[in-house]
Design a protein around this motif. Sequence first.
Motif, PDB file in Angstrom:
ATOM      1  N   ASP A 607       0.760  -1.136  -0.160  1.00 54.67           N
ATOM      2  CA  ASP A 607       0.053  -0.021   0.018  1.00 54.67           C
ATOM      3  C   ASP A 607       0.861   1.286  -0.060  1.00 54.67           C
ATOM      4  OD1 ASP A 607      -2.418  -1.777   2.214  1.00 54.67           O
ATOM      5  OD2 ASP A 607      -2.130  -1.645  -0.143  1.00 54.67           O
ATOM      6  N   ASN A 608       0.755   2.006   0.987  1.00 58.27           N
ATOM      7  CA  ASN A 608       1.648   3.343   1.036  1.00 58.27           C
ATOM      8  C   ASN A 608       2.503   3.357   2.148  1.00 58.27           C
ATOM      9  OD1 ASN A 608      -0.013   4.647  -0.820  1.00 58.27           O
ATOM     10  ND2 ASN A 608      -1.588   5.110   0.869  1.00 58.27           N
ATOM     11  N   GLN A 609       3.016   2.011   2.288  1.00 53.37           N
ATOM     12  CA  GLN A 609       4.022   1.676   3.276  1.00 53.37           C
ATOM     13  C   GLN A 609       5.360   1.062   2.815  1.00 53.37           C
ATOM     14  OE1 GLN A 609       2.032  -0.160   6.568  1.00 53.37           O
ATOM     15  NE2 GLN A 609       2.188   1.994   7.759  1.00 53.37           N
ATOM     16  N   ILE A 610       6.431   1.424   3.050  1.00 50.18           N
ATOM     17  CA  ILE A 610       7.782   0.397   2.901  1.00 50.18           C
ATOM     18  C   ILE A 610       7.993  -0.647   4.036  1.00 50.18           C
ATOM     19  CG2 ILE A 610      10.192   0.708   2.264  1.00 50.18           C
ATOM     20  CD1 ILE A 610       8.915   1.181   0.033  1.00 50.18           C
ATOM     21  N   GLN A 611       8.045  -1.764   3.786  1.00 51.04           N
ATOM     22  CA  GLN A 611       8.500  -2.680   4.786  1.00 51.04           C
ATOM     23  C   GLN A 611       9.855  -3.338   4.548  1.00 51.04           C
ATOM     24  OE1 GLN A 611       5.579  -6.018   4.233  1.00 51.04           O
ATOM     25  NE2 GLN A 611       4.110  -4.893   5.821  1.00 51.04           N
ATOM     26  N   PHE A 612      10.583  -2.988   5.832  1.00 48.83           N
ATOM     27  CA  PHE A 612      11.864  -3.629   6.037  1.00 48.83           C
ATOM     28  C   PHE A 612      11.757  -4.739   6.731  1.00 48.83           C
ATOM     29  CE2 PHE A 612      12.545   0.706   5.621  1.00 48.83           C
ATOM     30  CZ  PHE A 612      13.487   0.990   4.557  1.00 48.83           C
ATOM     31  N   ILE A 613      11.886  -6.163   5.987  1.00 52.50           N
ATOM     32  CA  ILE A 613      11.719  -7.291   6.677  1.00 52.50           C
ATOM     33  C   ILE A 613      13.035  -8.176   7.119  1.00 52.50           C
ATOM     34  CG2 ILE A 613      10.476  -9.546   6.526  1.00 52.50           C
ATOM     35  CD1 ILE A 613       8.608  -8.404   4.630  1.00 52.50           C
ATOM     36  N   VAL A 614      13.271  -8.539   8.469  1.00 55.62           N
ATOM     37  CA  VAL A 614      14.494  -8.949   8.929  1.00 55.62           C
ATOM     38  C   VAL A 614      14.142 -10.441   9.324  1.00 55.62           C
ATOM     39  CG1 VAL A 614      16.600  -9.021  10.510  1.00 55.62           C
ATOM     40  CG2 VAL A 614      15.581  -6.934   9.462  1.00 55.62           C
ATOM     41  N   GLU A 615      14.433 -11.302   8.671  1.00 56.87           N
ATOM     42  CA  GLU A 615      14.075 -12.828   9.224  1.00 56.87           C
ATOM     43  C   GLU A 615      15.371 -13.517   9.150  1.00 56.87           C
ATOM     44  OE1 GLU A 615      13.031 -14.872   4.874  1.00 56.87           O
ATOM     45  OE2 GLU A 615      11.523 -13.965   6.076  1.00 56.87           O
ATOM     46  N   ASP A 616      15.522 -14.386  10.376  1.00 54.36           N
ATOM     47  CA  ASP A 616      16.682 -15.366  10.464  1.00 54.36           C
ATOM     48  C   ASP A 616      16.318 -16.671  10.835  1.00 54.36           C
ATOM     49  OD1 ASP A 616      16.595 -13.459  13.381  1.00 54.36           O
ATOM     50  OD2 ASP A 616      16.231 -15.686  13.380  1.00 54.36           O
ATOM     51  N   THR A 617      17.195 -17.828  10.950  1.00 58.28           N
ATOM     52  CA  THR A 617      16.859 -18.952  11.209  1.00 58.28           C
ATOM     53  C   THR A 617      17.355 -19.349  12.469  1.00 58.28           C
ATOM     54  OG1 THR A 617      18.940 -19.708  10.049  1.00 58.28           O
ATOM     55  CG2 THR A 617      17.061 -19.757   8.694  1.00 58.28           C
ATOM     56  N   GLY A 618      17.360 -18.216  13.606  1.00 56.51           N
ATOM     57  CA  GLY A 618      17.970 -18.523  14.850  1.00 56.51           C
ATOM     58  C   GLY A 618      16.836 -19.222  15.722  1.00 56.51           C
ATOM     59  N   ILE A 619      16.738 -18.893  17.123  1.00 59.59           N
ATOM     60  CA  ILE A 619      16.268 -19.726  18.091  1.00 59.59           C
ATOM     61  C   ILE A 619      14.809 -19.226  17.993  1.00 59.59           C
ATOM     62  CG2 ILE A 619      18.020 -19.992  19.566  1.00 59.59           C
ATOM     63  CD1 ILE A 619      16.956 -17.452  21.273  1.00 59.59           C
ATOM     64  N   GLY A 620      14.396 -18.135  17.366  1.00 57.92           N
ATOM     65  CA  GLY A 620      13.024 -17.843  17.197  1.00 57.92           C
ATOM     66  C   GLY A 620      12.271 -17.021  18.704  1.00 57.92           C
ATOM     67  N   VAL A 621      11.213 -16.833  18.356  1.00 56.12           N
ATOM     68  CA  VAL A 621      10.370 -16.240  19.480  1.00 56.12           C
ATOM     69  C   VAL A 621       8.901 -16.932  19.547  1.00 56.12           C
ATOM     70  CG1 VAL A 621       9.169 -14.198  20.676  1.00 56.12           C
ATOM     71  CG2 VAL A 621      11.435 -13.994  19.265  1.00 56.12           C
ATOM     72  N   PRO A 622       8.628 -17.355  20.844  1.00 56.61           N
ATOM     73  CA  PRO A 622       7.182 -17.858  20.976  1.00 56.61           C
ATOM     74  C   PRO A 622       6.155 -16.922  20.471  1.00 56.61           C
ATOM     75  CG  PRO A 622       8.338 -18.537  22.828  1.00 56.61           C
ATOM     76  CD  PRO A 622       9.210 -17.321  22.039  1.00 56.61           C
ATOM     77  N   ALA A 623       5.045 -17.404  19.865  1.00 51.31           N
ATOM     78  CA  ALA A 623       4.068 -16.300  19.496  1.00 51.31           C
ATOM     79  C   ALA A 623       3.289 -15.676  20.620  1.00 51.31           C
ATOM     80  CB  ALA A 623       2.907 -17.278  19.015  1.00 51.31           C
ATOM     81  N   ALA A 624       3.286 -16.274  21.995  1.00 52.75           N
ATOM     82  CA  ALA A 624       2.850 -15.719  23.071  1.00 52.75           C
ATOM     83  C   ALA A 624       3.640 -14.826  23.571  1.00 52.75           C
ATOM     84  CB  ALA A 624       2.555 -17.158  24.420  1.00 52.75           C
ATOM     85  N   GLU A 625       4.855 -14.537  23.238  1.00 55.15           N
ATOM     86  CA  GLU A 625       5.757 -13.594  23.533  1.00 55.15           C
ATOM     87  C   GLU A 625       5.761 -12.473  22.663  1.00 55.15           C
ATOM     88  OE1 GLU A 625       6.437 -15.437  27.387  1.00 55.15           O
ATOM     89  OE2 GLU A 625       7.073 -13.428  26.631  1.00 55.15           O
ATOM     90  N   ALA A 626       5.189 -12.469  21.628  1.00 51.91           N
ATOM     91  CA  ALA A 626       4.965 -11.430  20.510  1.00 51.91           C
ATOM     92  C   ALA A 626       5.146  -9.904  20.964  1.00 51.91           C
ATOM     93  CB  ALA A 626       4.303 -11.775  19.581  1.00 51.91           C
ATOM     94  N   GLU A 627       4.445  -9.582  22.010  1.00 52.63           N
ATOM     95  CA  GLU A 627       4.391  -8.185  22.368  1.00 52.63           C
ATOM     96  C   GLU A 627       5.230  -8.260  23.642  1.00 52.63           C
ATOM     97  OE1 GLU A 627       2.991  -5.463  21.083  1.00 52.63           O
ATOM     98  OE2 GLU A 627       2.815  -6.719  19.599  1.00 52.63           O
ATOM     99  N   HIS A 628       5.296  -9.119  24.355  1.00 53.02           N
ATOM    100  CA  HIS A 628       6.315  -9.138  25.744  1.00 53.02           C
ATOM    101  C   HIS A 628       7.561  -8.677  25.361  1.00 53.02           C
ATOM    102  CE1 HIS A 628       7.920 -11.158  29.215  1.00 53.02           C
ATOM    103  NE2 HIS A 628       7.628  -9.880  29.987  1.00 53.02           N
ATOM    104  N   ILE A 629       8.185  -9.372  24.202  1.00 52.46           N
ATOM    105  CA  ILE A 629       9.912  -8.883  24.157  1.00 52.46           C
ATOM    106  C   ILE A 629       9.994  -7.483  23.728  1.00 52.46           C
ATOM    107  CG2 ILE A 629      10.083 -11.247  23.118  1.00 52.46           C
ATOM    108  CD1 ILE A 629       9.763 -10.035  20.351  1.00 52.46           C
TER     109      ILE A 629
END
Length: 678
Positions: A607-629
Amino acid sequence: MKTTSHISVLFIATCLLAIAACNKKQDYTPKTTLADSLISASTSVQDLDRALFLSDSLLETGDISMFRSCYTKGSIYMRTGKPQDAEAILKRALAEKPQNAYDSLFYFQCLKAMVEHTDQKNDDEGVLRIALPAYEGLYALVSQPEYASEAYDILAEILQCVGRCQLNQGLTTEAEKYFEKCYECIQKVRALDSSWKHDYYATVFLYTIANSYSSRHDYSTAEKWLNYAETITKDMANKDNVPAFITDMSWSTYYLDRATISNGLGKQKVADQAYAAYKRTQYAKTDIAQIYEGEYLMQAKRYAQAADVYAIVYQYLAEFGSEPTLDNIAYLTKKFTANYKAGRNDSALSVAAYTFEYLDSAIILQKKNQAIELSTIYHTQQKDAELAEQKAQLLQTRVLALVVALMLAITFFVIYAVIRRRQRIRLEEKNQQLMIANARAEESSRMKTKFIQQISHEIRTPLNILSGYAQVMTATDMEIDNETRNDANQQILENTDRITGLVNKMLELSDVSSRTVISLTDHVSALQIATQAVLSSGIEDVAHLEFQLQDIEGAGQALLSTNEQAAVRVLALLLDNAIKFTAPAEAFGHQLDIDKKRATLLITKLDNQIQFIVEDTGIGVPAAEAEHIFDEFVQLDEYYNGTGIGLTVARSLSRRLGGDVVLDTTYTAGARFVFTLP
């Protein structure tokens, strides 16, 4: 560079106090009423309580205006160490519109005081936000002959503050324009009034401008402004009635600045002559001058002399450093560096030990402040417990009354049962609320204690390394080959930088809760932001990681109106996160090359936004901690180094840029963070 800025501010403050001290009466005499004269007389003899009383009383009777009163009270609060009260008073004045030229003079005096206060807090954006919309009004005031010289003085100071703030933000062209306007005001006020006071203020402004360029290694431009200051200093020195210490202070500043700039330009002979002239001044013997002198000696690589003048640091911190804070560690770091580079390893080791003790004091002070906060929470809980106990006692009284009533009439039994049931429910709800409050207080205390321990560990580690290498290199029976010595030097420099970086990150955390809108004046491409972030993070050079930058369908060519420095910082923090959590934790050692992880930075348009997506194959983050982090001090895996504030800073900056940072919970191969900008 930041320390030099702090010293410059202190130097200016010293100069202005010197002017006030040598003038027993105000140079500006109010031209309207006896009320002005009464207030001026009280402030001139340092009877500040009487001046405050007169200001309030005369404002109440209508003998002075609100602007005159606010300027008087704001100035007194600043001088007596009440900056918050002063800021509230000055903001009140700046919220009103003056109705005549006399009120305008004090309106702009309040504006200048507010700019100075904000500048001392190193809030460049705040200075520009206050000064830029208002300073043009001063040009109308200078057309009034009776106020022209005062107005030009105010205008010159505001313009040089604006220029320095713009220079700090990288707006070099704009800064130069405002500096030139400042110089024009200086020339005009000197043409109107030939007294030495205006010459002195002019040299203070010009030395400050020269120092601003010098601290950025733009020595050619700095020399131009220093030459302006030299001309005015010579004129002032030839005038009558100039206090000797004023002349000495001005020439002392000139000589040291000349030495610094000449050394930067490679004019070593001129630099040596200027430094020798500086050492002959009386002002060179003061604490603040010696701290400033140490900067020059370090630049000139005269480390032994720098170590000698930095001997004053302990005394300086004791007198002016107030309580131990992380800000003051920069002085100790410079003292350590000077002694180490001068080959004084014992002294360097002593400074390192003192720094360690100083850091412990800062941590203890922080714990003390937390203890006060927890004490407040405890007293609140105690009050709640007392209230619950009182309610329980009241319940018992009612129960006894109902038992007696039951003996008299069985019909009251139903009423008793209902009342008791309601009271029990309320009590249970209150107890539940208390349990929740206790749990939150304990969690807050645990997180803060863990954070303090982590910070202590993060700084102790490099300090121990510095101490260890210093002991090895100072051992008389230790033979060290060149390769080992070079490795030791490299380790010492890296760990010094590590301490400095951690201190800077702590200072950056203080800005997380700020709601100040970041200036969006940079026009850059998305690819440029990504490239700068990759360089800043150093992710391409990480051995354990295979990294790719992908521009999806040319999205990187889109131009953004944003703040380049802040946007790069956000993306660099996310890349740092990818580096950290794709590497093995400290507890598990190094992995083999065949176990290399991957990280990818994708630039896309939605849309009217530019997205910078940083993805890795590291240890990851549980979905339940998505805001807590994104909360402060949160670390999901305690085996990894860090302070738990990187993602907090990244989200804060992104939202102040008009965007956001979120965790994509649909990605399960590691972690994927999405940074959006409008």
